[in-house]
Design an enzyme around this catalytic site. Structure first.
Site, mmCIF file in Angstrom:
data_model
loop_
_atom_site.group_PDB
_atom_site.id
_atom_site.type_symbol
_atom_site.label_atom_id
_atom_site.label_comp_id
_atom_site.label_asym_id
_atom_site.label_seq_id
_atom_site.Cartn_x
_atom_site.Cartn_y
_atom_site.Cartn_z
ATOM 1 N N LYS A 195 0.809 -1.219 0.000
ATOM 2 C CA LYS A 195 0.000 0.000 0.000
ATOM 3 C C LYS A 195 0.846 1.275 0.000
ATOM 4 C CE LYS A 195 -4.213 -1.883 0.415
ATOM 5 N NZ LYS A 195 -4.123 -3.036 1.268
ATOM 6 N N SER A 211 1.919 -9.876 -0.716
ATOM 7 C CA SER A 211 1.479 -8.477 -0.616
ATOM 8 C C SER A 211 1.716 -7.838 0.738
ATOM 9 C CB SER A 211 0.003 -8.373 -0.987
ATOM 10 O OG SER A 211 -0.781 -9.222 -0.166
ATOM 11 N N GLU A 257 -9.692 6.051 3.211
ATOM 12 C CA GLU A 257 -10.511 5.051 3.870
ATOM 13 C C GLU A 257 -9.645 3.807 3.995
ATOM 14 O OE1 GLU A 257 -9.813 3.013 0.711
ATOM 15 O OE2 GLU A 257 -10.490 5.058 0.414
HETATM 16 C C1 LIG Z 1 -5.017 -4.137 1.253
HETATM 17 C C2 LIG Z 1 -4.327 -5.409 1.082
HETATM 18 C C3 LIG Z 1 -4.698 -6.320 0.078
HETATM 19 C C4 LIG Z 1 -5.897 -6.141 -0.797
HETATM 20 O O1 LIG Z 1 -5.872 -4.978 -1.574
HETATM 21 P P1 LIG Z 1 -5.540 -5.018 -3.115
HETATM 22 O O2 LIG Z 1 -5.863 -3.643 -3.571
HETATM 23 O O3 LIG Z 1 -6.406 -6.051 -3.730
HETATM 24 O O4 LIG Z 1 -4.100 -5.346 -3.251
HETATM 25 C C5 LIG Z 1 -3.941 -7.461 -0.084
HETATM 26 N N1 LIG Z 1 -2.886 -7.727 0.724
HETATM 27 C C6 LIG Z 1 -2.516 -6.893 1.709
HETATM 28 C C7 LIG Z 1 -1.362 -7.253 2.571
HETATM 29 C C8 LIG Z 1 -3.213 -5.709 1.924
HETATM 30 O O5 LIG Z 1 -2.843 -4.892 2.905
#
Ligand SMILES: *Cc1c(COP(=O)(O)O)cnc(C)c1O
Length: 394
Positions: A91, A380, A113
């Site tokens: 993010k 992620s 948000e």
């Molecule tokens: C917010 C988040 C997601 C989901 O958001 P995407 O916009 O689909 O990437 C996935 N993994 C993590 C670790 C997140 O913080």
């Protein structure tokens, strides 16, 4: 409201656009113009690159999950380590980019948000870095599920606003943030945290996240001498997935798969598998797939992971699905928890619950493929934020 015949209206095929109150159109126009003019400037690109290196910690490593791959006995799994980015997830790539852009646009009041809290933390950190005022909307249910992130945001100097309407989760927080933006649009930039919302957000957020795939493509070629056979990523709104997929879209030999939050399974009505079980509609300013009933009312969703617990999905994913370039699947709560445990024990990496959904799919898929094949997975985020949730379930 714009239609598909507008050439520059931010459509991906039949998806996207700007389905917003008229009061927001000038702000979106200004954002789009600023984004197209300012972001390509060498001075902006240099400042962003410096911050991605020194503040975010890029480039993030590519890691060969040797023990996990050996245990599965099939394809070799490589992890793109966004969990090692500052604040613990991808993010921050987008938050830093949008904070820099807001500053250049002369907007020093930032709203955002957040679902799991990762985007709120990333935005609060980027605002602290640049001395911007930050207000974050978060559903009361999510604040309860993600207490540590709520505290992090406050410590980073953000005002956290608890949203008590609806299901008290991400969808309701977005509604409140849009309301704030309509009221304060002159002074305020709205940092959207995924590839969702009205144009130009889906394209802009993608471009700030595309660094993931640019790096990973180079890194995996250096490591293996060729492109991966498959790339897997979890999909909430879809920003980490688009971020890693984007560089590979022209590589037709690379299979791309997005994995949604399957909750108790797509037949249960307690899931967030938008592309697997949804239908076309308009949500939060864009036309895409969403989970809705036959009257067009947005359905309640469920996923063990707050970051996937969203009834919509970014319009570019809708386009990539219908064009056949990207496949979408889902993993349920149970499978995600099993994957979380397996990666933790075999590799010493505790993934976020969102990420664990991608891993659940990768684990199943690796078993099916021969050992000369490679799978690249978007790791992620890290799992520290999920400890309280996982505690009761493992
Ligand atoms: C917010 C988040 C997601 C989901 O958001 P995407 O916009 O689909 O990437 C996935 N993994 C993590 C670790 C997140 O913080």
């Amino acid at each position: 409201m714009q239609t598909q015949t507008d050439t520059d209206a931010g459509f991906f095929g039949a998806f996207g656009g700007r389905y917003v109150p008229e009061t927001l159109v000038p702000a979106l126009d200004q954002l789009e113009q600023s984004y197209r003019r300012i972001v390509p400037e060498p001075a902006f690109q240099q400042e962003l690159a410096d911050l991605l290196r020194d503040f975010v910690g890029r480039s993030t490593p590519l890691f060969f999950a040797r023990r996990l791959s050996e245990q599965l006995g099939g394809a070799r799994i490589y992890l793109k380590r966004e969990d090692l980015a500052h604040t613990g997830a991808h993010k921050i790539n987008n938050a830093v980019g949008q904070a820099l852009l807001a500053e250049r646009m002369g907007k020093r009041r930032i709203i955002a948000e957040t679902g799991a809290g990762q985007h709120g933390v990333a935005t609060a950190a980027a605002c602290a870095l640049r001395g911007l005022e930050c207000h974050v909307y978060m559903g009361a249910e999510d604040i309860r599920r993600q207490r540590a992130n709520a505290l992090r945001m406050r410590l980073l100097g953000a005002e956290l606003i608890s949203v008590d309407s609806g299901t008290r989760t991400l969808k309701d927080a977005i509604n409140e943030a849009i309301r704030d933006w309509v009221t304060n649009v002159e002074t305020t930039h709205y940092v959207i945290g995924s590839v969702v919302g009205p144009a130009p957000y889906p394209e802009m957020v993608r471009d700030f996240q595309a660094v993931i795939g640019r790096e990973a493509r180079e890194q995996i070629r250096a490591a293996t001498g060729r492109l991966p056979d498959e790339v897997h990523a979890c999909v909430g709104g879809g920003s980490n997935a688009i971020g890693i997929f984007h560089a590979f879209v022209p590589d037709s030999g690379v299979r791309l798969v997005g994995i949604e939050g399957g909750g108790y399974g797509p037949d249960s009505r307690r899931h967030a598998a938008t592309l697997s079980a949804g239908s076309i509609g308009v949500l939060h300013g864009a036309r895409s797939y969403l989970l809705q009933d036959k009257d067009g009312q947005v359905s309640g969703t469920h996923s063990v992971s707050a970051g996937l617990d969203y009834p919509g999905v970014g319009p570019e994913h809708a386009y990539l699905r219908d064009s056949g370039r990207v496949e979408y699947s889902w993993a349920g709560d149970e499978q995600a928890l099993e994957a979380l445990k397996l990666l933790s024990r075999t590799e010493g990496i505790l993934p976020a619950l969102e990420t664990a959904h991608a891993l659940a799919y990768s684990i199943e898929r690796a078993r099916e493929l021969p050992s000369d094949q490679t799978i690249l997975v978007s790791l992620s985020g890290r799992g520290d934020k999920d400890l309280e949730i996982v505690e009761g379930l493992v």
